[in-house]
Design a protein around this motif. Sequence first.
Motif, short mmCIF file in Angstrom:
data_model
loop_
_atom_site.label_atom_id
_atom_site.label_comp_id
_atom_site.label_asym_id
_atom_site.label_seq_id
_atom_site.Cartn_x
_atom_site.Cartn_y
_atom_site.Cartn_z
N HIS B 95 0.84 -1.20 0.00
CA HIS B 95 0.00 0.00 0.00
C HIS B 95 0.87 1.25 0.00
CE1 HIS B 95 -3.41 2.59 0.96
NE2 HIS B 95 -2.68 3.11 1.93
N LEU B 97 3.89 1.31 -0.94
CA LEU B 97 4.75 1.27 -2.13
C LEU B 97 4.09 1.98 -3.30
CD1 LEU B 97 7.46 0.12 -3.03
CD2 LEU B 97 6.25 -1.89 -3.88
N TRP B 98 2.82 1.71 -3.56
CA TRP B 98 2.23 2.37 -4.71
C TRP B 98 2.11 3.86 -4.47
CZ3 TRP B 98 -2.14 5.29 -4.79
CH2 TRP B 98 -3.17 5.01 -3.90
N LEU B 99 1.98 4.23 -3.20
CA LEU B 99 1.93 5.67 -2.91
C LEU B 99 3.26 6.34 -3.22
CD1 LEU B 99 -0.23 5.70 0.32
CD2 LEU B 99 -0.73 6.91 -1.80
N HIS B 101 5.37 5.36 -5.37
CA HIS B 101 5.50 5.37 -6.83
C HIS B 101 4.70 6.51 -7.43
CE1 HIS B 101 6.68 0.85 -6.97
NE2 HIS B 101 7.72 1.65 -6.82
N SER B 102 3.53 6.73 -6.87
CA SER B 102 2.64 7.72 -7.49
C SER B 102 3.22 9.11 -7.46
CB SER B 102 1.28 7.71 -6.78
OG SER B 102 1.42 8.27 -5.50
#
Lengths: 256, 303, 469
Positions: B95, B97-99, B101-102
Amino acid sequence: MRSLANAVHAEWTKLRTTPSTVWLAAGSVGVTIAVSLLMTVALDPALCPTEATCQADPPTVALFGVRIGQALFLVLGVLAMGNEYGTRMIQTTLTAVPRRLTVVAAKLAAVVAVTLILAALAVAGSWATWSAVNGWAVLPHSASMWRAVAGSMLYLVLIAVLGLGVGAIVRETAVGITIVTTMLYFAPLLLMFVKNPLWQLRIQRYTPMNAGLAVQATKDLAAQPIAPWLGLGVLAAYAAVAILLAAALVKWRDVN
Amino acid sequence: MPSIEVRGLRKCYGRTVAVDGLTFTAKPGEVTGFVGPNGAGKSTTMRLVLGLDSADAGQALVDGHAYRRLRHPLTHVGALLDASAIHPARRARDHLLWLVHSNGLPRRRVDEVLELVGLAPAAGRRAGGFSLGMKQRLGIAAALLGDPPVLMLDEPVNGLDPEGIVWVRRLLRSFAAEGRAVLVSSHLMSELEDTAGHVVVIGRGRLLADTSVADLLAAASGDRVDVLTSQRTEAMTVLANAGATVSASDEESLTVQGLPGERVAALLTDANIPFSELRRHRASLEEAYMELTRSSIEFGAVS
Amino acid sequence: MNLLRAEWTKLRSVNRWMLTLLAAGVLTVGFGLVAASGGRTEINQHPNFIVGPKGQPVLDDFMFVHRPLSGDGTIAVRVVDQADSHEWAGAGVIVKQSLTSGSRYALVMTTPRHGVRFRSDFDTDIPATAGLSSRWLKLSRSGGTVTGFESADGASWRELGRVAFTEGTVEIGLFVSSPPHRVVERRPGGATTTDNPTVGTAVFDNVTTSAPGRWSGSDVRGPGGYEGAPTTPGTLEERDDVLTVHGSGGIGPNPPDDDPVSAGLYGVLMGLMAIIAVSVLFVTSEYKRGMILTTLAAHPGRVRMLAAKAAVAGTAAFVVALAGSAIAFLVTQPLLRDNGFRPPAYQPLSITDPSVLRALGGTAVFVACVAVFALAVGVIMRHSAAAITTTVALVILPTILSIALPPAVSKWILQLTLTAGFALQRAKPPTNTVEPWANLEPWSALTVCVAYAATGFTIAAVLLRRRDA
């Protein structure tokens, strides 16, 4: 566009860290190939001595699994948006990436990328089993065969895109899946009953599944209700409308 | 340094006015408490700041810009609105991690914030299995990913154990000390008492008070005196006879209004009523708030 | 029971669900209308039948070896041999009102695979109970009645059936018939049906009759010109006392394959989708926000709760489906009649006809079973999207598959999946045609649906008891 690239990266991360994605990926490829194999094996050899003299149009048999596997592709597409709303994660997403069109574009890119790979595996795998079972050359040997194969891959991608759009519009996975499933599968059933030639033509030309599958035709092209690429274009139009409508709604609606 | 600015903000849902002409600023270097009863419009205001909903009128600016215009917004504002707005099947680390990345943040931030909130051992577990307190910590961790100069947290201590509450308070104070702007909402006054330096009170979508905590308490305290005595009934009688308004605030103390402290001492001594403590009444934030919202119609903003 | 009322309250208090149920009904009617307006037939203009004595579509083609008969009389014969040109090929004795195709008749015949039968007037078919060994056939006309007999030895005759017949001169004699052979080809590209004419042969001896005169051989022929119509004339060979006859054609009812009732119910599929969604959500919503804990705290009996949910969902689905189907029937029939679905090919239908009631009721039961099954899948998977997809898949996908696969495989697929339920929408008897479920017996279909519902429920109940909430 740095922020778009970041957003796509984030969407890809989301997709690959969701357990259901893995199941759907495996299922979509597996089911497509399995059903194609079933059709291939069930085909009467007398009808099809060689690929060129086959009475059935080879891609319609070899790639038949697309008609079933597409269900899993559409679920993948719907889930990509439906999950966000169902878990209210959309709030987090829009906080991290406040530009809404960027979010839609990023999801679209991620879904297209993933389904393109899966579709390629599914269609190539189906074609390979067809060739293997019949003992023919693995690679398609005519331009129209290549068109059928490539077109079928695009078909599956478009189905997923359609699912993505509808999922964003209705904001609920279950409803989205139901709607897209009926959109696709009702028309072929209707076709069996409707004898009125005008209506038959309309159904074959303008409904997403029938029109889209026209891309698989390699024989009797003049007699087909719609030209192969044109048929796929009809499906593309459906998907485009869904995505555009979704983008507008995501942009203008409150996140409630 | 950046701040959160709200000017003339207005939002209606159907016929309900959720936020009505709200104006205030959460300044850097202090913790601003955002208080009001449930349904007062706190969450709505925060959603408007983040651009999740669009305001009907007015502006909400972060560091002078509308949120939607920010690039890498997580590096400008860290927000926690709804700790359960996560995918339950996803692992906590993924969770975060994608933040990262974004917003193009470095990967190591994930582990850094997990350490900070004490979730490192649970990082590999599915977020759906977290308790409420763990979800709150995850939400705070997410807010801290971009090391933002502005923090906006909606009821961050909800579901935390006492140790966790202390930890959050300490965290918020240290952020403010570093010069960041912190906006914390709550409907429990007590938890803000030690943390916030400035408080914005709203009721029914309108601003009721926008002042420092000290001033609010002083205004609410008024001219009152607290007396600690074991013979409360007798003391009450004597003081009331002398013209004071007396109320009992807890088991042993009385709050006296209308008489100066020395006069109270003299009266009680003359009546031979023992007392052990006599001090100026210190209103709690609770009391201050009660008073404010009770007279919310007549009251103007206290500044 | 309190449980039932509690679950019913849960269902009706969610406006979205009630709206969806309403939408299911609307979809059923709406898409039924779409199908009906697109359905067209010109079979009355290009008939493959002749109009029978009661105005019904019939076939009346055969080779007639006949003599006139006025007054009482009999004919008896032994069928030495009959070619297996079609399982319903006929060879035997017949009394016919005239040589005109479509006129009244009474006959006794042998068939290659269905034994000896007495038939009359395109509406009566009585099988012999004594097995297939009888080869002696007799018809006897006395007064206004014609009676048919069979015998194993030509001496002792068993009566098969009788019918009141016209007075006056009739034709009496032997006949050979062989109906067209239906081939259904299923391929991925689509399915087609073809009717091919067949020629039957029979050898008769021991022919005794009281009718005077000599044998004449005539082909009784209907309109011709349709697919499967006889192409070769019949022949008669008399040598000593043995007659060898070749004949082509069929004698009996010949209704078209299409069923206007099931045509009007094409929308049921759409309504079914909505009902599946509601059924699944009805149970998965309990899991989603932890409501299951509240529910189970109130009524610890988990299986009873599940049964109550299933009862409520199934009943709601039944009612919606029945109402929707009935309305769909009523609004689509006039439309279909305008589109060519008229007498004589299509007999007029009323909602009170037993076959129509059976179709409507069967459809409602089908939908109810699917609803219960969907509920069970929801409990098993605890994930609304997965449950809906699975149920929808088990209903729709086999339709795609079974249309494209050869009949043997299709039949398997139908027997194993919920698609069988579509067979219940037909009011007409099963027939071998493009839609594979048109060839499925309604009872068979009903069994599949109920089995799915029951099995699903059982599995869900077992899982519910074992699992932690």
